[in-house]
Every structure is written in C-alpha cells, then in structure tokens.
Design a protein around this motif. Structure first.
Motif, PDB file in Angstrom:
ATOM      1  N   VAL A  41      -6.268   5.096  37.789  1.00 30.79           N
ATOM      2  CA  VAL A  41      -7.480   5.741  38.284  1.00 30.79           C
ATOM      3  C   VAL A  41      -7.234   7.210  38.623  1.00 30.79           C
ATOM      4  O   VAL A  41      -7.993   8.094  38.201  1.00 30.79           O
ATOM      5  CB  VAL A  41      -8.026   4.992  39.520  1.00 30.79           C
ATOM      6  CG1 VAL A  41      -9.064   5.822  40.257  1.00 30.79           C
ATOM      7  CG2 VAL A  41      -8.628   3.650  39.102  1.00 30.79           C
ATOM      8  N   ILE A  42      -6.180   7.504  39.362  1.00 32.90           N
ATOM      9  CA  ILE A  42      -5.989   8.868  39.862  1.00 32.90           C
ATOM     10  C   ILE A  42      -5.372   9.807  38.836  1.00 32.90           C
ATOM     11  O   ILE A  42      -5.290  11.021  39.080  1.00 32.90           O
ATOM     12  CB  ILE A  42      -5.159   8.895  41.159  1.00 32.90           C
ATOM     13  CG1 ILE A  42      -3.732   8.439  40.905  1.00 32.90           C
ATOM     14  CG2 ILE A  42      -5.833   8.090  42.249  1.00 32.90           C
ATOM     15  CD1 ILE A  42      -2.797   8.708  42.069  1.00 32.90           C
ATOM     16  N   THR A  43      -4.941   9.281  37.693  1.00 31.33           N
ATOM     17  CA  THR A  43      -4.378  10.150  36.653  1.00 31.33           C
ATOM     18  C   THR A  43      -5.364  10.390  35.508  1.00 31.33           C
ATOM     19  O   THR A  43      -5.003  11.005  34.498  1.00 31.33           O
ATOM     20  CB  THR A  43      -3.083   9.550  36.084  1.00 31.33           C
ATOM     21  OG1 THR A  43      -3.352   8.238  35.566  1.00 31.33           O
ATOM     22  CG2 THR A  43      -2.008   9.463  37.157  1.00 31.33           C
ATOM     23  N   ARG A  44      -6.590   9.961  35.662  1.00 29.19           N
ATOM     24  CA  ARG A  44      -7.562  10.070  34.570  1.00 29.19           C
ATOM     25  C   ARG A  44      -7.867  11.512  34.191  1.00 29.19           C
ATOM     26  O   ARG A  44      -8.225  11.797  33.044  1.00 29.19           O
ATOM     27  CB  ARG A  44      -8.860   9.350  34.957  1.00 29.19           C
ATOM     28  CG  ARG A  44      -8.708   7.841  34.943  1.00 29.19           C
ATOM     29  CD  ARG A  44      -9.956   7.117  35.381  1.00 29.19           C
ATOM     30  NE  ARG A  44      -9.744   5.670  35.340  1.00 29.19           N
ATOM     31  CZ  ARG A  44     -10.624   4.763  35.764  1.00 29.19           C
ATOM     32  NH1 ARG A  44     -11.782   5.171  36.271  1.00 29.19           N
ATOM     33  NH2 ARG A  44     -10.348   3.483  35.676  1.00 29.19           N
ATOM     34  N   ASP A 113      -6.060  17.017  41.069  1.00 29.22           N
ATOM     35  CA  ASP A 113      -6.975  16.316  40.165  1.00 29.22           C
ATOM     36  C   ASP A 113      -7.036  14.826  40.466  1.00 29.22           C
ATOM     37  O   ASP A 113      -7.989  14.150  40.066  1.00 29.22           O
ATOM     38  CB  ASP A 113      -6.533  16.537  38.719  1.00 29.22           C
ATOM     39  CG  ASP A 113      -6.508  18.011  38.361  1.00 29.22           C
ATOM     40  OD1 ASP A 113      -7.599  18.592  38.236  1.00 29.22           O
ATOM     41  OD2 ASP A 113      -5.410  18.573  38.225  1.00 29.22           O
ATOM     42  N   GLY A 114      -6.026  14.312  41.143  1.00 32.46           N
ATOM     43  CA  GLY A 114      -6.012  12.918  41.558  1.00 32.46           C
ATOM     44  C   GLY A 114      -5.215  12.768  42.834  1.00 32.46           C
ATOM     45  O   GLY A 114      -4.167  13.412  43.007  1.00 32.46           O
ATOM     46  N   SER A 142      -8.409   7.850  45.558  1.00 34.24           N
ATOM     47  CA  SER A 142      -8.402   6.426  45.869  1.00 34.24           C
ATOM     48  C   SER A 142      -7.401   6.177  46.991  1.00 34.24           C
ATOM     49  O   SER A 142      -6.623   7.061  47.352  1.00 34.24           O
ATOM     50  CB  SER A 142      -8.044   5.597  44.628  1.00 34.24           C
ATOM     51  OG  SER A 142      -8.303   4.216  44.853  1.00 34.24           O
ATOM     52  N   PHE A 143      -7.429   4.982  47.547  1.00 36.85           N
ATOM     53  CA  PHE A 143      -6.532   4.632  48.644  1.00 36.85           C
ATOM     54  C   PHE A 143      -6.322   3.130  48.679  1.00 36.85           C
ATOM     55  O   PHE A 143      -7.073   2.369  48.056  1.00 36.85           O
ATOM     56  CB  PHE A 143      -7.073   5.130  49.987  1.00 36.85           C
ATOM     57  CG  PHE A 143      -8.430   4.581  50.358  1.00 36.85           C
ATOM     58  CD1 PHE A 143      -8.551   3.426  51.119  1.00 36.85           C
ATOM     59  CD2 PHE A 143      -9.592   5.228  49.950  1.00 36.85           C
ATOM     60  CE1 PHE A 143      -9.803   2.923  51.463  1.00 36.85           C
ATOM     61  CE2 PHE A 143     -10.841   4.736  50.289  1.00 36.85           C
ATOM     62  CZ  PHE A 143     -10.947   3.579  51.038  1.00 36.85           C
ATOM     63  N   PHE A 144      -5.279   2.700  49.410  1.00 38.86           N
ATOM     64  CA  PHE A 144      -5.025   1.267  49.546  1.00 38.86           C
ATOM     65  C   PHE A 144      -6.142   0.664  50.385  1.00 38.86           C
ATOM     66  O   PHE A 144      -6.322   1.009  51.548  1.00 38.86           O
ATOM     67  CB  PHE A 144      -3.674   1.011  50.210  1.00 38.86           C
ATOM     68  CG  PHE A 144      -3.358  -0.457  50.312  1.00 38.86           C
ATOM     69  CD1 PHE A 144      -3.002  -1.172  49.189  1.00 38.86           C
ATOM     70  CD2 PHE A 144      -3.440  -1.115  51.529  1.00 38.86           C
ATOM     71  CE1 PHE A 144      -2.716  -2.534  49.270  1.00 38.86           C
ATOM     72  CE2 PHE A 144      -3.167  -2.468  51.622  1.00 38.86           C
ATOM     73  CZ  PHE A 144      -2.803  -3.173  50.486  1.00 38.86           C
ATOM     74  N   LYS A 198      -8.792 -12.620  46.634  1.00 43.75           N
ATOM     75  CA  LYS A 198      -8.235 -12.563  45.279  1.00 43.75           C
ATOM     76  C   LYS A 198      -8.844 -11.434  44.456  1.00 43.75           C
ATOM     77  O   LYS A 198      -8.227 -10.936  43.523  1.00 43.75           O
ATOM     78  CB  LYS A 198      -8.434 -13.907  44.568  1.00 43.75           C
ATOM     79  CG  LYS A 198      -7.615 -15.034  45.174  1.00 43.75           C
ATOM     80  CD  LYS A 198      -7.716 -16.297  44.343  1.00 43.75           C
ATOM     81  CE  LYS A 198      -6.909 -17.431  44.964  1.00 43.75           C
ATOM     82  NZ  LYS A 198      -5.476 -17.128  45.009  1.00 43.75           N
ATOM     83  N   THR A 199     -10.074 -11.046  44.778  1.00 43.45           N
ATOM     84  CA  THR A 199     -10.705  -9.930  44.082  1.00 43.45           C
ATOM     85  C   THR A 199     -10.377  -8.640  44.823  1.00 43.45           C
ATOM     86  O   THR A 199     -10.699  -8.494  45.996  1.00 43.45           O
ATOM     87  CB  THR A 199     -12.231 -10.106  44.016  1.00 43.45           C
ATOM     88  OG1 THR A 199     -12.533 -11.313  43.316  1.00 43.45           O
ATOM     89  CG2 THR A 199     -12.876  -8.931  43.295  1.00 43.45           C
ATOM     90  N   TYR A 200      -9.722  -7.722  44.131  1.00 41.07           N
ATOM     91  CA  TYR A 200      -9.366  -6.449  44.758  1.00 41.07           C
ATOM     92  C   TYR A 200     -10.331  -5.361  44.296  1.00 41.07           C
ATOM     93  O   TYR A 200     -10.616  -5.223  43.095  1.00 41.07           O
ATOM     94  CB  TYR A 200      -7.940  -6.050  44.417  1.00 41.07           C
ATOM     95  CG  TYR A 200      -7.503  -4.799  45.157  1.00 41.07           C
ATOM     96  CD1 TYR A 200      -7.073  -4.889  46.475  1.00 41.07           C
ATOM     97  CD2 TYR A 200      -7.566  -3.541  44.561  1.00 41.07           C
ATOM     98  CE1 TYR A 200      -6.702  -3.743  47.189  1.00 41.07           C
ATOM     99  CE2 TYR A 200      -7.200  -2.408  45.256  1.00 41.07           C
ATOM    100  CZ  TYR A 200      -6.775  -2.516  46.569  1.00 41.07           C
ATOM    101  OH  TYR A 200      -6.415  -1.395  47.272  1.00 41.07           O
ATOM    102  N   TYR A 201     -10.829  -4.587  45.253  1.00 43.41           N
ATOM    103  CA  TYR A 201     -11.763  -3.498  44.989  1.00 43.41           C
ATOM    104  C   TYR A 201     -10.999  -2.170  45.031  1.00 43.41           C
ATOM    105  O   TYR A 201     -10.652  -1.693  46.105  1.00 43.41           O
ATOM    106  CB  TYR A 201     -12.886  -3.499  46.012  1.00 43.41           C
ATOM    107  CG  TYR A 201     -13.855  -4.665  45.854  1.00 43.41           C
ATOM    108  CD1 TYR A 201     -15.060  -4.481  45.187  1.00 43.41           C
ATOM    109  CD2 TYR A 201     -13.544  -5.930  46.337  1.00 43.41           C
ATOM    110  CE1 TYR A 201     -15.951  -5.540  45.019  1.00 43.41           C
ATOM    111  CE2 TYR A 201     -14.422  -6.996  46.180  1.00 43.41           C
ATOM    112  CZ  TYR A 201     -15.611  -6.793  45.519  1.00 43.41           C
ATOM    113  OH  TYR A 201     -16.489  -7.839  45.360  1.00 43.41           O
ATOM    114  N   THR A 202     -10.764  -1.594  43.866  1.00 38.14           N
ATOM    115  CA  THR A 202     -10.101  -0.296  43.785  1.00 38.14           C
ATOM    116  C   THR A 202     -11.139   0.803  44.018  1.00 38.14           C
ATOM    117  O   THR A 202     -12.061   0.962  43.201  1.00 38.14           O
ATOM    118  CB  THR A 202      -9.448  -0.096  42.409  1.00 38.14           C
ATOM    119  OG1 THR A 202      -8.529  -1.158  42.163  1.00 38.14           O
ATOM    120  CG2 THR A 202      -8.729   1.238  42.347  1.00 38.14           C
ATOM    121  N   PRO A 203     -11.024   1.586  45.093  1.00 37.55           N
ATOM    122  CA  PRO A 203     -11.995   2.662  45.315  1.00 37.55           C
ATOM    123  C   PRO A 203     -11.843   3.777  44.288  1.00 37.55           C
ATOM    124  O   PRO A 203     -10.726   4.178  43.958  1.00 37.55           O
ATOM    125  CB  PRO A 203     -11.645   3.173  46.716  1.00 37.55           C
ATOM    126  CG  PRO A 203     -10.771   2.113  47.323  1.00 37.55           C
ATOM    127  CD  PRO A 203     -10.048   1.501  46.179  1.00 37.55           C
TER     128      PRO A 203
END
Length: 208
Positions: A41-44, A113-114, A142-144, A198-203
């Motif tokens: 995500v952060i290297t896009r 940029d990320g 993004s963050f944990f 079990k479902t992880y939400y990546t911000p």
C-alpha cells in the motif's frame, strides 16, 4: 513500579517473536501478511517511503522489494536499533535510519510518498495530526490497525478516525488472516488477538 517499554531489555526468540522483559509479545511473525499488504500500500507511489517502528523488520523487508527511491526508518528502542545494525540495515544504499523517538524528528522530516507507523503501546493521535506536514499531496499513509479498539464498527479506533476524517480520505482493503496465535498475551489479562478478528482492515489514507 515497572519499567516502561523503552527501558526494558527486549529479546528476539527462535520461534519468531519479539518479547519484552515480562514475556509480553511486542510482535510475532504471524503478522507477516499484515505487513506485506501494508508495504504494498505505502509503496504504490514509489519515491520516498517512511516506516516508524522497525520491530522485527518484517514490513521493512517487504518495502525493499518494491521500486522506491528512499527508505527511511525511525526506531526508538536501543535493542531493536542494535539488531538493525547487526543485520546491516545501515549499509543498504537507499536506507536512512533515525534512532530515537519519532517526536524528535517530526519537524525536520521531508515529505514522503508513503508512510507507515507501528509502534508499541502508544496511540498515533499526535502523529496523525502532523501527517499533512510530511505526506505528499498524492501520498499514501497507513498504520497498524489493532481491531481491539474498533468499538463502533468503523474499522479503526474512534479517536483515530475522528482526527483523520478532518483532512483525509479513509478507505480500507480487507483480507483474511489464515493464522492467528490467540495464546500470546498483550497484558496480564489481555490476549493479543481474538479468533473473531480474522478479517484485517488495512487503512489507506490520502489527503483531501
């Protein structure tokens, strides 16, 4: 009164964990899918990327697999910093390491940029508030995202959401965690993770 995190001696275990003096888990290798997705995500946008909190180096290893120009890392704990040096992170040509509390460096940082942050036992509110000063206009943050604090089903802690929503667009990418170690503790009576998460939400955070 016990030592705070920064004063404790940390240890890396042979079975893929970073532990504090009290036997509490700072990080575990089963979090690898979370870090792999976050690195993507952060290297896009390529360019210059910042990670705050090295830990076991999982996300930083994935970041290095992407096409970026600069890779900055801020790490506050001496034991982790020493591990970084012993593993040769300071010798990587595109890596810049800043040792110490991230608050020391905020006003001196360039724009990125990320950006990613995953530090131990603290909220990210102050970091979020400063974000517009260090994130490029088209950058990605993004963050944990600990699901323990998602009490209103908004997929991130309420205070974090309220601050970011003032000046950011908030989206998520989800995926299912194949394995969760539910036996490890984050505190004397608090388990690190629940079977329900079990479902992880990546911000995926961008500036408005």
């Amino acid at each position: 009164m016990g030592k705070n995190y920064i004063e404790q001696t940390l240890r890396y275990t042979d079975d893929g964990r970073l532990m504090d003096e009290n036997g509490l888990s700072i990080m575990m290798d089963w979090e690898t899918p979370i870090m792999e997705r976050a690195a993507e995500v952060i290297t896009r946008k390529g360019g210059r990327v910042l990670n705050v909190g090295f830990g076991m180096g999982i996300i930083d290893t994935f970041i290095e697999n992407h096409d970026i120009e600069e890779h900055w890392i801020i790490e506050s704990h001496l034991d982790v910093y020493t591990k970084m040096l012993s593993d040769g992170w300071h010798l990587k040509p595109n890596v810049k390491i800043l040792y110490g509390d991230w608050r020391w460096y905020l006003q001196f940082l360039p724009k990125f940029d990320g950006i990613y942050i995953d530090t131990w036992d603290e909220n990210f509110l102050e970091f979020h508030e400063y974000l517009p000063n260090i994130l490029n206009e088209d950058g990605v943050y993004s963050f944990f995202n600990n699901p323990r604090e998602d009490v209103k089903n908004i997929h991130m802690p309420e205070l974090e959401f309220d601050i970011l929503n003032n000046f950011c667009n908030i989206k998520y990418e989800t995926f299912e965690l194949d394995f969760i170690d539910t036996k490890l503790r984050q505190g004397p009576d608090v388990f690190y993770w629940s079977d329900e998460w079990k479902t992880y939400y990546t911000p995926i955070i961008t500036l408005k």
